[in-house]
Design an enzyme around this catalytic site. Structure first.
Site, short mmCIF file in Angstrom:
data_model
loop_
_atom_site.label_atom_id
_atom_site.label_comp_id
_atom_site.label_asym_id
_atom_site.label_seq_id
_atom_site.Cartn_x
_atom_site.Cartn_y
_atom_site.Cartn_z
CG ASP A 44 16.41 16.95 -22.07
OD1 ASP A 44 15.27 17.30 -22.03
OD2 ASP A 44 16.59 15.57 -22.07
CB ALA A 45 21.21 21.01 -24.68
CD GLU A 46 17.88 27.48 -23.89
OE1 GLU A 46 18.96 27.01 -24.29
OE2 GLU A 46 17.65 28.47 -23.36
CE1 TYR A 47 14.53 22.75 -16.03
CE2 TYR A 47 16.59 21.46 -15.51
CZ TYR A 47 15.39 22.15 -15.09
OH TYR A 47 14.90 21.93 -13.74
CB ILE A 94 -8.23 4.16 4.29
CG1 ILE A 94 -6.95 4.27 3.49
CG2 ILE A 94 -9.29 5.42 4.38
CD1 ILE A 94 -7.24 4.75 2.35
CE LYS A 132 -4.74 1.08 0.47
NZ LYS A 132 -3.12 1.16 0.41
CD GLU A 193 1.28 5.64 -1.34
OE1 GLU A 193 0.76 6.49 -0.48
OE2 GLU A 193 1.35 4.34 -1.16
CE1 TYR A 243 -0.02 11.01 -10.93
CE2 TYR A 243 0.15 8.59 -10.58
CZ TYR A 243 -0.07 9.56 -11.61
OH TYR A 243 0.03 9.54 -12.78
CE LYS A 334 -4.89 -3.42 1.01
NZ LYS A 334 -3.67 -3.76 1.34
CB CYS A 433 19.58 -34.01 -19.38
SG CYS A 433 17.71 -33.84 -19.81
CB CYS A 457 16.45 -34.93 -24.12
SG CYS A 457 15.50 -34.39 -23.04
S1 IVH Z 1 -6.13 8.54 1.65
C1 IVH Z 1 -7.51 9.77 5.84
N1 IVH Z 1 -5.78 8.10 -0.80
O1 IVH Z 1 -2.87 4.00 1.64
C2 IVH Z 1 -7.22 9.12 4.49
N2 IVH Z 1 -4.48 6.56 0.85
O2 IVH Z 1 -3.95 3.43 4.96
C3 IVH Z 1 -5.69 8.83 4.15
N3 IVH Z 1 -2.84 5.24 -0.37
O3 IVH Z 1 -0.33 4.05 3.29
C4 IVH Z 1 -5.21 8.09 3.22
N4 IVH Z 1 -3.31 5.47 -2.44
O4 IVH Z 1 -0.45 6.28 1.52
C5 IVH Z 1 -5.40 7.64 0.29
N5 IVH Z 1 -5.60 7.76 -3.21
C6 IVH Z 1 -5.18 7.20 -1.80
C7 IVH Z 1 -4.24 6.42 -1.42
C8 IVH Z 1 -3.87 6.09 -0.33
C9 IVH Z 1 -2.79 5.03 -1.54
C10 IVH Z 1 -2.09 4.81 0.93
C11 IVH Z 1 -1.63 5.78 2.11
C12 IVH Z 1 -1.71 4.93 3.17
C13 IVH Z 1 -2.68 3.91 3.12
C14 IVH Z 1 -3.87 4.19 3.60
#
Ligand code: IVH
Length: 703
Positions: A44-47, A94, A132, A193, A243, A334, A433, A457
């Site tokens: 880190d120090a070098e960075y 989605i 997701k 995200e 990501y 989900k 109590c 107790c």
């Molecule tokens: S694809 C056209 N991939 O979920 C497709 N969305 O309603 C666009 N999200 O708030 C989204 N992980 O931020 C996609 N692997 C993933 C995701 C992802 C999380 C979130 C996205 C959005 C919601 C989609």
């Protein structure tokens, strides 16, 4: 950077420009290794040194500053608000399937096949299955390879410009990595995200707590707050991650023809892409991924709320198109939500086995994390106050995995006008109590209130009886927790002295107790009456008094009466007894009912030889009759030290592992002995485990 490179030009301005470019390239590389690959190659120090060198050049030559300079990550000014950004390509949402079962995947696959007019015998479709992430969507716009803008999703058409906060995310490249000779895309929008890792979230909340600042309810809220933070210096201290999962506008870039290929390409350009993604075939592949990630969900370093399936071929994606604002080629499957809102109807206070008083939220039943929850812990008074939970509030309950449900926060917008006052444990209990009416106390520096009722107790009685009967206390063989539960629940035994009134008939009337076992208990009770002062003292279960302290006290004072009457000052004279321990002893014997229990036990015939018991008690030998094998090197103890400790505790150290070995203590680089131990199914301990066995101070019996 070599001296030769630096000296390439003799014109100072040109040389500074070369140096700056070189430093930036190096810093980009190291930042990627550090943040994305998790494999830094310099300290880190070098960075820091390279970073400061670049800062110095830029300060002397402001014209050399570029938008993608690593020094620009943490700079920025406090904003009045965020500028709206119209997305070049709308940010869609989605369709969501909430089935917990496989049908979410099968119905999606069936729908896609129908839309594409595939016949039943057509081969399985290729999908990309990914996580997701539970954060917030972000559009990163790169022009000619340089990050020029980061915008939130907003309503999908128009978001907000949060560039200066997003720059603080070390994982996000400020400039795309390109292969030698490769030209940067004219425009490449990367979508993904922004989220906060769970460990970063916990650490940040801890820092907030220490500073007396407000804590965040969950990583998602913390991330959202950080992204919309107007002061970039505050945003910089919020540990965000990112990501990538897709793309937006593209100009001058040959996108691969699959979604998975696109993610690979983004990864190659230095963007963080989650490794937990697969190319799956047909609905079976999707179901497998859904199930596998469901199992791993709680052990991931970040929150997810489901998985996402996307048709992998971009050509097929185009053919499928959109319905309203959702693509037909993607679906979010989900998992059951781990957080829900519900009404806080009341706050109960439960008495734990050691007298600890825990505030428990009584909730309007709510389905969360796969079960119906109507109670959730509030941990302790400080936590309840920090969250400012009040009866009548709408609260957020969280239940993740097998963890006990907890109230993580209040939805202040829903607070009714007639909400209750701030939580005050002492006031609510009127200082006593709820189970036994004894005074409650909270020692300085402790988070918990406790019932001082001790043996009196009922809530603590079971544990107290088990402790008293323990092998290292008065040792009543056969008196296990099942029997104690029955004795206490049936009101047969109300306190320790009650044990000695048990006759065969009473005992035999308990479930799963035959005449013979009842007789054994009666014999064991009789035998336990002849004990030693340290065992008796330890058996009383006074907080902070382990076996060693009990022995020291016995040795120092010589008789129980003298210990019971000792002042705090006198107690402090005992070796290793500090103010907390001294006060705990005093508090215990200041309770009249505790003294009464002692008298009744003596009256029942429990006795010891004070003169001899105090001085000569060598202490129980927790490892008596046990054979241990040491293998590998332990972190703290040498081989000889470990051997000495084991032998002092009555154990034997052997050089080879056999079926007769009781424990194998394994350290670093343990070899074949450890393998053999595993083969034989022996108990393997590390150094901490060995120390716990040796100390065995809290009345637990050995496995
Ligand atoms: S694809 C056209 N991939 O979920 C497709 N969305 O309603 C666009 N999200 O708030 C989204 N992980 O931020 C996609 N692997 C993933 C995701 C992802 C999380 C979130 C996205 C959005 C919601 C989609």
């Amino acid at each position: 950077m070599s001296q030769a490179d630096l000296n390439e030009s003799t014109d100072p301005a040109q040389r500074a420009a070369q140096q700056a470019a070189q430093l930036r390239a190096e810093l980009h590389l190291h930042a990627h290794r550090y943040y994305v690959l998790d494999a830094p190659s310099i300290p880190d120090a070098e960075y820091d040194r390279l970073f400061q060198a670049l800062q110095a050049i830029e300060a002397a030559h402001p014209d050399l500053l570029t938008a993608d300079s690593p020094t620009q990550r943490v700079l920025g000014r406090v904003l009045d608000g965020f500028t709206p950004v119209r997305h070049a390509v709308p940010m869609l949402s989605i369709r969501t399937e909430t089935d917990t079962e496989a049908s979410g995947a099968t119905s999606f696959d069936a729908r896609v096949r129908r839309e594409l007019e595939l016949t039943d015998d057509a081969p399985a479709l290729e999908y990309n299955a990914e996580l997701k992430f539970d954060g917030l969507a972000m559009n990163l716009r790169y022009e000619r390879g340089v990050l020029v803008q980061a915008a939130t999703r907003g309503d999908g058409e128009t978001g907000e410009d949060v560039t200066q906060n997003i720059r603080t995310i070390g994982q996000i490249p400020l400039r795309l990595h390109l292969a030698p000779g490769e030209t940067a895309p004219e425009v490449l929008e990367v979508r993904g995200e922004v989220y906060m890792r769970r460990d970063d979230f916990e650490a940040m909340n801890e820092r907030q707590r220490q500073a007396g600042d407000k804590t965040f309810v969950n990583p998602r809220n913390a991330a959202a707050g950080a992204v919309r933070q107007l002061d970039p210096s505050i945003a910089a201290r919020r540990p965000l991650s990112f990501y990538a999962y897709g793309v937006g506008e593209i100009q001058g870039w040959q996108q691969p023809d699959t979604h998975s290929g696109t993610l690979d390409a983004l990864q190659a350009m230095g963007l963080p892409v989650c490794a937990d993604r697969v190319v799956a075939h047909g609905s079976d592949g999707l179901v497998t991924f859904h199930q596998a990630m469901g199992v791993r969900r709680d052990s991931l370093p970040f929150d997810i709320d489901g998985v996402v399936y996307k048709v992998n071929s971009l050509d097929l994606q185009r053919r499928l198109g959109f319905v309203s604002r959702e693509p037909r080629w993607a679906v979010a499957h989900k998992y059951p939500a781990q957080e829900q809102m519900t009404l806080l109807q009341d706050i109960d206070i439960q008495v734990g086995r050691t007298g600890k008083l825990t505030p428990v939220a009584k909730l309007q039943p709510v389905f969360v994390g796969g079960t119906t929850v109507s109670n959730a812990t509030l941990h302790n008074e400080d936590e309840a106050r920090r969250k400012d939970v009040r009866v009548g509030d709408t609260v957020i309950v969280r239940r993740a995995g097998d963890v006990i449900p907890e109230v993580v926060g209040v939805v202040l917008e829903h607070r009714p006008a007639d909400v209750g006052g701030p939580f005050d444990l002492y006031k609510q209990l009127k200082g006593v109590c709820p189970v036994c009416g004894s005074a409650i106390a909270r020692e300085e520096g402790e988070a918990d209130w406790r019932c001082t009722g001790g043996l009196f107790c009922p809530a603590q009685r079971k544990q107290a009886i088990l402790h008293f009967a323990g092998r290292r206390a008065v040792d009543i063989e056969g008196l296990g927790d099942k029997l104690v539960d029955q004795l206490v629940d049936s009101g047969t035994v109300l306190s320790l002295p009650g044990l000695y009134k048990l006759g065969i008939a009473k005992l035999a009337s308990m479930e799963r107790m035959a005449e013979k076992s009842a007789q054994n208990i009666v014999d064991a009770l009789e035998k336990s009456k002849h004990t030693t002062l340290p065992r008796f003292l330890f058996g009383l279960g006074i907080r902070q008094i382990g076996e060693t302290t009990a022995k020291d006290l016995a040795r120092h004072f010589g008789s129980l009466d003298r210990i019971m009457d000792a002042s705090v000052e006198q107690l402090l004279e005992v070796r290793d007894v500090g103010p907390i321990v001294a006060q705990s002893i005093r508090t215990f014997f200041d309770q009249a009912h505790n003294r009464e229990v002692v008298e009744q036990l003596r009256a029942a015939g429990v006795h010891w030889d004070e003169s001899e018991g105090a001085a000569a008690e060598q202490g129980p030998k927790p490892l008596a009759g046990k054979t241990l094998v040491l293998t590998g090197s332990l972190p703290m103890l040498s081989r000889d030290q470990a051997k000495e400790l084991i032998e002092a505790a009555g154990g034997k150290v052997s050089g080879s592992v056999s079926k007769k070995t009781h424990y194998v203590v394994a350290g670093e680089e343990a070899g074949s002995k450890l393998d053999k131990a595993r083969e034989l199914g022996l108990t393997v301990l590390d150094e901490a485990g060995l120390m716990a066995l040796l100390a065995a101070d809290e009345g637990h019996s050995l496995p």
